[in-house]
Design a protein around this motif. Sequence first.
Motif, PDB file in Angstrom:
ATOM      1  N   GLU A  75      -4.894  -0.590  -5.441  1.00 19.97           N
ATOM      2  CA  GLU A  75      -3.220  -0.665  -5.269  1.00 19.97           C
ATOM      3  C   GLU A  75      -3.036  -1.178  -3.641  1.00 19.97           C
ATOM      4  N   ARG A  76      -4.073  -1.381  -2.775  1.00 21.74           N
ATOM      5  CA  ARG A  76      -3.810  -1.775  -1.493  1.00 21.74           C
ATOM      6  C   ARG A  76      -3.099  -3.169  -1.341  1.00 21.74           C
ATOM      7  N   ASN A 105       3.863  -4.526  -4.568  1.00 22.25           N
ATOM      8  CA  ASN A 105       4.880  -3.545  -5.331  1.00 22.25           C
ATOM      9  C   ASN A 105       4.286  -1.879  -4.946  1.00 22.25           C
ATOM     10  N   GLY A 106       2.959  -1.891  -4.347  1.00 23.44           N
ATOM     11  CA  GLY A 106       2.472  -0.679  -4.541  1.00 23.44           C
ATOM     12  C   GLY A 106       2.709   0.038  -3.250  1.00 23.44           C
ATOM     13  N   ASN A 107       2.602   1.516  -3.387  1.00 24.86           N
ATOM     14  CA  ASN A 107       2.820   2.290  -2.259  1.00 24.86           C
ATOM     15  C   ASN A 107       1.694   3.179  -1.756  1.00 24.86           C
ATOM     16  N   ILE A 108       0.406   2.805  -2.248  1.00 31.03           N
ATOM     17  CA  ILE A 108      -0.649   3.562  -1.778  1.00 31.03           C
ATOM     18  C   ILE A 108      -1.453   2.442  -1.171  1.00 31.03           C
ATOM     19  N   LYS A 109      -1.111   2.652   0.388  1.00 31.79           N
ATOM     20  CA  LYS A 109      -1.999   1.774   1.333  1.00 31.79           C
ATOM     21  C   LYS A 109      -3.062   2.377   2.217  1.00 31.79           C
ATOM     22  N   ASP A 125      -2.902   8.394   1.588  1.00 31.14           N
ATOM     23  CA  ASP A 125      -2.192   8.238   0.479  1.00 31.14           C
ATOM     24  C   ASP A 125      -2.752   8.433  -0.863  1.00 31.14           C
ATOM     25  N   TRP A 128      -2.386  11.274  -3.792  1.00 32.78           N
ATOM     26  CA  TRP A 128      -1.976  11.007  -5.034  1.00 32.78           C
ATOM     27  C   TRP A 128      -3.092  11.622  -6.053  1.00 32.78           C
ATOM     28  N   ASP A 153       5.887  10.683  -5.330  1.00 34.42           N
ATOM     29  CA  ASP A 153       6.056   9.820  -4.089  1.00 34.42           C
ATOM     30  C   ASP A 153       5.040   8.990  -4.064  1.00 34.42           C
ATOM     31  N   HIS A 154       3.919   9.040  -4.671  1.00 33.09           N
ATOM     32  CA  HIS A 154       2.893   7.883  -4.748  1.00 33.09           C
ATOM     33  C   HIS A 154       2.505   7.587  -5.992  1.00 33.09           C
ATOM     34  N   THR A 164       0.657   0.937  -9.430  1.00 31.16           N
ATOM     35  CA  THR A 164       1.736  -0.037  -9.794  1.00 31.16           C
ATOM     36  C   THR A 164       0.980  -1.119 -10.895  1.00 31.16           C
TER      37      THR A 164
END
Length: 260
Positions: free
Chosen positions: A140-141, A145-149, A153, A157, A169-170, A173
Motif C-alpha cells: 500500500e505504500r 489512493n492508499g492511506n497506509i504509508k 499505520d 491497521w 481510518d486505515h 485499496t
Amino acid sequence: MKEQSAQARWERGTQRPLLALAVIFAVAYSVPIVDSSASRSLTSLCLVVEWVVWGAFAADYLVRLTLSTRRREFVRSNWLDLCAVILPLIQPLRLLRLVATVLLVGRRARMASQIRLTTYVGGAVVGLLMFGSLAVLSVERDSPNGNIKTLGDAMWWSFTTMTTVGYGDHAPTTGLGRILAVGLMLSGIALLGVVTANIAAWFISRFEKDDVEERRQTAAIEALTEEVRALRAEIAALSGGATSIVPHPLPGAAEERSPS
C-alpha cells in the motif's frame, strides 16, 4: 518403524535450526520495507536470504516426505505445507512466501510436544501482526489512493483487522492488500476461537477433576458405611450367641447347697 523413527529424529533435530532461519527471514523481509532508502545491494541480499530460507523449508518438507512410510497419507495430512512450498514459486504470488514461511513455522512448532498451546498462539499473534503490517505496507505504500504509508499505520491497521474491530481510518485499496486483510481477519477469528476453546477446556477439566474427586469421596463414605453396618451385624450376632450359651443350673444342685 525405523523410517518413522528417522522421521521423528529429523523433526526434533531440525526444529530449532528452522526456527532460527525463520527469525533470519523476518529480519531480511523487514529491512527493505522499513528502510525504504536501503541500497540496491542490501535489498538484493535480503531477497536472496528470503529465498534461501524458503528453500530450507522446502527441503525439510521433501526430507520428511521421503522418510515417511505412508507418503500419500503424509501429503494429505500436510497439504498446507505443500501449498506453502509450491505457491511462492508462482511469480504473481511471490508475496505469499511470507505467508508460506509463517505457515511452515507454525506447522513445525505444533509438532513439538514441549511447546504449549498458549506459547504457539502468542507467537502466532505476534508473527501475524508483524508480517501482516510489513506485507500491507509494502503493497500500500506506493498506492496513489492508499492511506497506509508508515509502519505505525500498518501496525494499527493489522491490529484492528485481526481483532475484527475495523475502525476504517486505515484500509487497503489494492487487490493484494485486501486479500491480506481477509487473511488477517480469518486468522484473528481462528486464533480467538482457539483461545476461547482452550479456556473452556481448562474450566471443563477442572470441573471434571472436582467431580471425580467428589465421586471418589462419596464412594469411600458409602464403603465405610457398609463396613460399619457389617460390623454392627457381626457384633449383634456375637451378642445373641453369647446369651444363648449361658449355662443353666443342674437339677439337684440347689438341694445340695441347702442346709440339712
